[in-house]
Design a protein around this motif. Structure first.
Motif, PDB file in Angstrom:
ATOM      1  N   SER A 152       0.749  -1.558  -0.044  1.00  0.00           N
ATOM      2  CA  SER A 152       0.153  -0.280   0.186  1.00  0.00           C
ATOM      3  C   SER A 152       1.185   1.478   0.072  1.00  0.00           C
ATOM      4  CB  SER A 152      -0.965  -0.311   1.217  1.00  0.00           C
ATOM      5  OG  SER A 152      -1.913  -0.741   1.088  1.00  0.00           O
ATOM      6  N   GLY A 153       0.365   2.317  -0.879  1.00  0.00           N
ATOM      7  CA  GLY A 153       1.128   3.561  -1.169  1.00  0.00           C
ATOM      8  C   GLY A 153       2.856   4.019  -1.934  1.00  0.00           C
ATOM      9  N   SER A 154       2.443   2.112  -2.595  1.00  0.00           N
ATOM     10  CA  SER A 154       3.732   2.259  -3.904  1.00  0.00           C
ATOM     11  C   SER A 154       3.173   2.726  -4.770  1.00  0.00           C
ATOM     12  CB  SER A 154       3.439   0.925  -4.014  1.00  0.00           C
ATOM     13  OG  SER A 154       2.933   0.204  -4.522  1.00  0.00           O
ATOM     14  N   GLY A 155       1.793   3.081  -5.330  1.00  0.00           N
ATOM     15  CA  GLY A 155       1.524   4.076  -5.594  1.00  0.00           C
ATOM     16  C   GLY A 155       1.019   3.607  -7.620  1.00  0.00           C
ATOM     17  N   LYS A 156       0.762   2.205  -7.305  1.00  0.00           N
ATOM     18  CA  LYS A 156       0.130   1.410  -7.565  1.00  0.00           C
ATOM     19  C   LYS A 156      -1.670   1.941  -8.709  1.00  0.00           C
ATOM     20  CE  LYS A 156      -0.419  -2.094  -5.372  1.00  0.00           C
ATOM     21  NZ  LYS A 156      -0.556  -1.381  -3.916  1.00  0.00           N
ATOM     22  N   SER A 157      -2.418   2.590  -7.692  1.00  0.00           N
ATOM     23  CA  SER A 157      -4.281   2.787  -7.802  1.00  0.00           C
ATOM     24  C   SER A 157      -3.680   4.457  -8.352  1.00  0.00           C
ATOM     25  CB  SER A 157      -4.639   2.871  -6.801  1.00  0.00           C
ATOM     26  OG  SER A 157      -4.989   1.453  -6.376  1.00  0.00           O
ATOM     27  N   LEU A 158      -3.198   5.232  -7.953  1.00  0.00           N
ATOM     28  CA  LEU A 158      -2.442   6.396  -8.865  1.00  0.00           C
ATOM     29  C   LEU A 158      -1.544   6.217 -10.119  1.00  0.00           C
ATOM     30  CD1 LEU A 158      -0.800   8.725  -6.100  1.00  0.00           C
ATOM     31  CD2 LEU A 158      -2.757   8.431  -6.397  1.00  0.00           C
ATOM     32  N   THR A 159      -0.938   5.846 -10.237  1.00  0.00           N
ATOM     33  CA  THR A 159      -0.990   5.575 -11.587  1.00  0.00           C
ATOM     34  C   THR A 159      -2.307   5.063 -12.911  1.00  0.00           C
ATOM     35  OG1 THR A 159       1.447   4.682 -11.725  1.00  0.00           O
ATOM     36  CG2 THR A 159       0.628   3.634 -13.629  1.00  0.00           C
ATOM     37  N   ALA A 160      -2.704   4.536 -12.257  1.00  0.00           N
ATOM     38  CA  ALA A 160      -4.460   4.092 -13.064  1.00  0.00           C
ATOM     39  C   ALA A 160      -5.088   4.851 -12.959  1.00  0.00           C
ATOM     40  CB  ALA A 160      -4.560   3.384 -12.463  1.00  0.00           C
ATOM     41  N   LEU A 161      -5.135   5.494 -11.974  1.00  0.00           N
ATOM     42  CA  LEU A 161      -6.179   7.166 -12.415  1.00  0.00           C
ATOM     43  C   LEU A 161      -5.772   8.055 -13.008  1.00  0.00           C
ATOM     44  CD1 LEU A 161      -6.927   7.115  -8.447  1.00  0.00           C
ATOM     45  CD2 LEU A 161      -8.104   6.238 -10.226  1.00  0.00           C
ATOM     46  N   ALA A 162      -4.328   7.828 -12.952  1.00  0.00           N
ATOM     47  CA  ALA A 162      -3.423   9.094 -13.737  1.00  0.00           C
ATOM     48  C   ALA A 162      -3.606   8.624 -15.380  1.00  0.00           C
ATOM     49  CB  ALA A 162      -2.162   9.017 -13.874  1.00  0.00           C
ATOM     50  N   ALA A 163      -3.575   7.498 -15.833  1.00  0.00           N
ATOM     51  CA  ALA A 163      -3.961   7.212 -17.252  1.00  0.00           C
ATOM     52  C   ALA A 163      -5.845   6.700 -17.723  1.00  0.00           C
ATOM     53  CB  ALA A 163      -3.594   5.301 -17.296  1.00  0.00           C
ATOM     54  N   ALA A 164      -6.256   7.021 -16.607  1.00  0.00           N
ATOM     55  CA  ALA A 164      -7.634   6.940 -16.514  1.00  0.00           C
ATOM     56  C   ALA A 164      -8.365   8.531 -16.347  1.00  0.00           C
ATOM     57  CB  ALA A 164      -8.087   6.062 -15.672  1.00  0.00           C
ATOM     58  N   LYS A 165      -7.524   9.377 -16.306  1.00  0.00           N
ATOM     59  CA  LYS A 165      -7.624  10.990 -16.054  1.00  0.00           C
ATOM     60  C   LYS A 165      -8.752  11.299 -15.407  1.00  0.00           C
ATOM     61  CE  LYS A 165      -7.322  13.981 -18.750  1.00  0.00           C
ATOM     62  NZ  LYS A 165      -5.939  15.494 -19.056  1.00  0.00           N
ATOM     63  N   LEU A 166      -8.464  10.739 -14.625  1.00  0.00           N
ATOM     64  CA  LEU A 166      -8.720  10.588 -12.933  1.00  0.00           C
ATOM     65  C   LEU A 166      -8.327  11.431 -11.723  1.00  0.00           C
ATOM     66  CD1 LEU A 166     -10.571   7.222 -12.918  1.00  0.00           C
ATOM     67  CD2 LEU A 166     -11.740   9.187 -13.598  1.00  0.00           C
ATOM     68  N   ILE A 167      -6.988  11.710 -11.388  1.00  0.00           N
ATOM     69  CA  ILE A 167      -6.820  12.708 -11.594  1.00  0.00           C
ATOM     70  C   ILE A 167      -6.980  13.738 -11.128  1.00  0.00           C
ATOM     71  CG2 ILE A 167      -4.228  13.387  -9.860  1.00  0.00           C
ATOM     72  CD1 ILE A 167      -4.430  10.860 -10.108  1.00  0.00           C
ATOM     73  N   GLU A 168      -7.551  14.388 -10.347  1.00  0.00           N
ATOM     74  CA  GLU A 168      -8.677  15.839  -9.763  1.00  0.00           C
ATOM     75  C   GLU A 168      -7.392  17.066  -9.726  1.00  0.00           C
ATOM     76  OE1 GLU A 168     -12.350  15.653  -7.608  1.00  0.00           O
ATOM     77  OE2 GLU A 168     -12.895  14.334  -8.763  1.00  0.00           O
ATOM     78  N   THR A 169      -8.266  17.866  -9.757  1.00  0.00           N
ATOM     79  CA  THR A 169      -7.123  18.917  -9.349  1.00  0.00           C
ATOM     80  C   THR A 169      -7.253  19.460  -7.637  1.00  0.00           C
ATOM     81  OG1 THR A 169      -7.620  20.410 -11.540  1.00  0.00           O
ATOM     82  CG2 THR A 169      -6.810  21.624  -9.863  1.00  0.00           C
ATOM     83  N   PRO A 170      -6.139  19.778  -7.187  1.00  0.00           N
ATOM     84  CA  PRO A 170      -4.854  20.043  -7.612  1.00  0.00           C
ATOM     85  C   PRO A 170      -3.494  19.109  -8.264  1.00  0.00           C
ATOM     86  CG  PRO A 170      -5.441  20.675  -5.219  1.00  0.00           C
ATOM     87  CD  PRO A 170      -6.369  19.856  -5.685  1.00  0.00           C
ATOM     88  N   GLY A 171      -4.154  18.238  -7.916  1.00  0.00           N
ATOM     89  CA  GLY A 171      -3.441  16.444  -8.228  1.00  0.00           C
ATOM     90  C   GLY A 171      -2.850  17.236  -9.948  1.00  0.00           C
ATOM     91  N   HIS A 172      -1.255  16.512 -10.144  1.00  0.00           N
ATOM     92  CA  HIS A 172      -0.834  17.040 -11.370  1.00  0.00           C
ATOM     93  C   HIS A 172      -0.546  16.328 -11.416  1.00  0.00           C
ATOM     94  CE1 HIS A 172       1.108  19.450 -14.617  1.00  0.00           C
ATOM     95  NE2 HIS A 172       2.236  19.103 -14.081  1.00  0.00           N
TER      96      HIS A 172
END
Length: 636
Positions: free
Chosen positions: A342-362
């Motif tokens: 947990s916390g290794s960045g797996k889900s964030l990588t997938a969310l970025a690939a799906a354009k689901l990272i919301e502002t103010p995330g960059h």
């Protein structure tokens, strides 16, 4: 949902057309009536005092011989105008009171919230009478009285909506970044609650009309020589036994205008919530003739290309980057597993690939392409059709991914209606077909059920069916077997494998269970501290894993023949926090093979062999006995 979409939904609804027609009629009457019938409404005729309905005077005349119908028509402007002004006052004061706890310090916001809670407990008409006494008799006093009486209701609504928005992750990120409370209110909260406030204000306009009519009827509102519907109603009731039509005219006008505003508000609320039975226009896809062509690697189509992906969030100490420099490709029909703690960045990588990272995330990357289209430079409107039809997400908890207030069938059908322009009947038939494809029994009956009526495994199947409503090229499954028993886990994984085989879709499977990934995927990406530390074929995971972290993940998996007297293996220590990544290898403090070089310099992800990459200064070499054991196992 944009304002254009909301109003389009209203126009296409029979109830919406009716409400718009009534509102248009009221508006035209308010504009044109004083011009057309103003003189007739003021003309005094002593010879026609208190007459009943006739061809010359359809609703009769008043005590001065003036035409009642003309006065009712002319009174439309003042009645509607005062109601609108009162609503504007109520919404403005209510929004200020409702958002005050979010802007002011806690010690100042709590008394305001308590005052709103007390004021809401009183009936609106009672508050209006109370404020009418304070502000005095007359038009101005009535406007202020009704506006102030409406304010507590709008304050409670604003407070509730603001609290719901304040709990979102992007609000927390803005607070962590040190954004002031006022800027959070203006930039993040108000834009998200504006549409519900407008819809409720439309409904409140009808209530304001009735309140004004009541105050004027009691003699507290509009005073002579001005007149509105309430004053005309009071005058008509005084002569109801001589001419009932004189009271019926203004009463009908109040009912029609109030009904028009209420119906418009209710229809707008339905359209805003997506409940209007309308057919959505098919959106153009990005990947068409003349659009970018998906990249080819070794003759195979690359569905998703990720090069040097970085995901950052603001904090008081600066930008935190929990995903830093991730690079990989997914080809058509390929299954890639992503594992790590947990916390290794797996889900964030997938969310970025799906354009689901919301502002103010960059999100930044050298390349982030889906089906040959850049996700970083292509406008969101153009990406909507591509992602909606070619990308499917299977989330960890489908219960929170389904709307609990809508039936499963309508939620599945929405995807096809949105992007394929199917009719409601055709979309529902497709939903039944897709539920059958994922082996949901009695699909015709299931489409009419709510999410809570499905078991956990059934909800996960329905989530996969939702992704298949269109024609996905990539399915991102984020922990799809979490909280499911072993039997259901196997069924879900087999279902994903079947979908992959039948549709030739690529799969990105995120999981904590490295054994599951090894059995179901072609390649395995091992992530640690926001980076890929090893990328290797799943078939050689157990025999040829070279990174110490990958070996540690494999070693902690208990086997059936494990000695129960020996404690289970664990990985000592904890992963570093995103804001505390060391200068060297992030796994160095937990690695038994770490050296001074590991703590000074972070190794790059380099090619170890064909199809195998590893980021380690001291990779674990393959056990010489492994090939012999593999040959013996193959012989047996």
């Amino acid at each position: 949902m944009s304002a254009r979409t909301v109003w389009a939904g209203i126009v296409r609804s029979p109830l919406g057309i009716t409400s718009l027609a009534l509102v248009t009629l009221v508006a035209l009457t308010a504009i044109l009536a004083p011009l057309l019938w103003g003189a007739q409404a003021e003309q005094v005729d002593p010879t026609a005092i208190t007459q009943g309905p006739s061809a010359a005077h359809l609703l009769g005349t008043d005590a001065l011989g003036r035409d009642v119908l003309a006065r009712v028509m002319v009174a439309t402007r003042l009645s509607v105008l005062l109601a609108v002004i009162a609503v504007v006052i109520g919404v403005t004061i209510g929004a200020i009171l409702g958002t005050a706890p979010s802007v002011l310090p806690r010690w100042a916001g709590r008394p305001i919230a308590g005052f709103v809670n007390i004021a809401v407990a009183f009936p609106g008409l009672l508050l209006a009478l109370f404020f009418a006494v304070i502000f005095g008799v007359g038009t101005t006093g009535s406007v202020l009285a009704i506006g102030f009486a409406m304010a507590p209701g709008f304050a409670r609504l604003t407070q509730t909506l603001s609290s719901a928005i304040a709990g979102r992750d992007f609000i927390s990120a803005a607070q962590v970044a040190g954004v002031s409370r006022f800027r959070i209110l203006i930039r993040h909260i108000l834009p998200n609650i504006g549409e519900p406030l407008i819809v409720n204000a439309t409904v409140a306009a009808g209530s304001a009309l009735l309140a004004f009519a009541g105050l004027s009827f009691l003699g507290l509102g509009v005073q002579v020589p001005a007149y509105d519907w309430g004053r005309l109603l009071g005058e008509g009731l005084n002569r109801i036994y001589l001419n009932p039509a004189a009271a019926l005219g203004p009463a009908v006008a109040v009912v029609i205008a109030g009904l028009a505003f209420n119906l418009l508000g209710e229809t707008a609320a339905a359209a805003l919530g997506g409940r209007s039975a309308r057919r959505r226009a098919r959106l153009p896809l990005v990947a068409r003739s003349g659009a970018p062509v998906p990249a080819q690697v070794d003759g195979e189509e690359v569905v998703l290309r990720v090069d040097d992906l970085r995901v950052s969030f603001p904090s008081p100490a600066g930008w935190l980057t929990p995903v830093r420099g991730v690079t990989f490709d997914i080809r058509r029909g390929e299954a890639i597993g992503v594992v790590g703690e947990s916390g290794s960045g797996k889900s964030l990588t997938a969310l970025a690939a799906a354009k689901l990272i919301e502002t103010p995330g960059h999100v930044s990357a050298a390349a982030l392409d889906f089906c040959g289209t850049s996700l970083l430079t292509t406008p969101d409107r153009a990406l909507r059709g591509l992602l909606g039809t070619s990308l499917a997400m299977v989330f960890q908890d489908p219960m929170t991914s389904f709307n609990p207030t809508r039936r499963i069938g309508s939620q599945l059908a929405e995807a096809a209606s949105e992007h394929q322009g199917l009719s409601r009947r055709a979309a529902m038939a497709r939903a039944v077909e897709r539920l059958q494809a994922v082996r949901v029994p009695a699909a015709e009956r299931r489409v009419r059920q709510f999410p809570h009526e499905f078991s956990g495994g059934m909800r996960q199947r329905a989530m996969i069916a939702m992704g298949l409503m269109n024609h996905p090229r990539l399915i991102i499954a984020d922990e799809p077997t979490t909280a499911l028993d072993v039997t259901v886990q196997r069924q879900v994984l087999q279902l994903l494998a079947t979908v992959r085989r039948d549709t030739d879709a690529a799969i990105l499977l995120i999981s904590h269970d490295i054994a599951v990934v090894a059995q179901t995927c072609d390649r395995v990406l091992v992530m640690y501290a926001g980076r890929i530390v090893e990328d290797l074929p799943a078939g050689v995971l157990h025999s040829d894993a070279q990174h110490p972290y990958t070996r540690a993940l494999l070693d902690v998996i208990p086997e059936l023949d494990t000695d129960r007297d020996i404690p289970l293996r664990t990985i000592p220590g904890r992963p570093p926090a995103p804001g505390a990544f060391p200068a060297g290898c992030a796994f160095a403090d937990r690695c038994p093979m770490a050296s001074a070089l590991c703590r000074e310099s972070d190794p790059e992800l380099t090619v170890a062999s064909d199809g195998h990459r590893v980021a380690c200064w001291h990779p674990v070499m393959k056990d010489p006995a492994t090939p012999r054991l593999e040959r013996e196992a193959a012989t047996r």
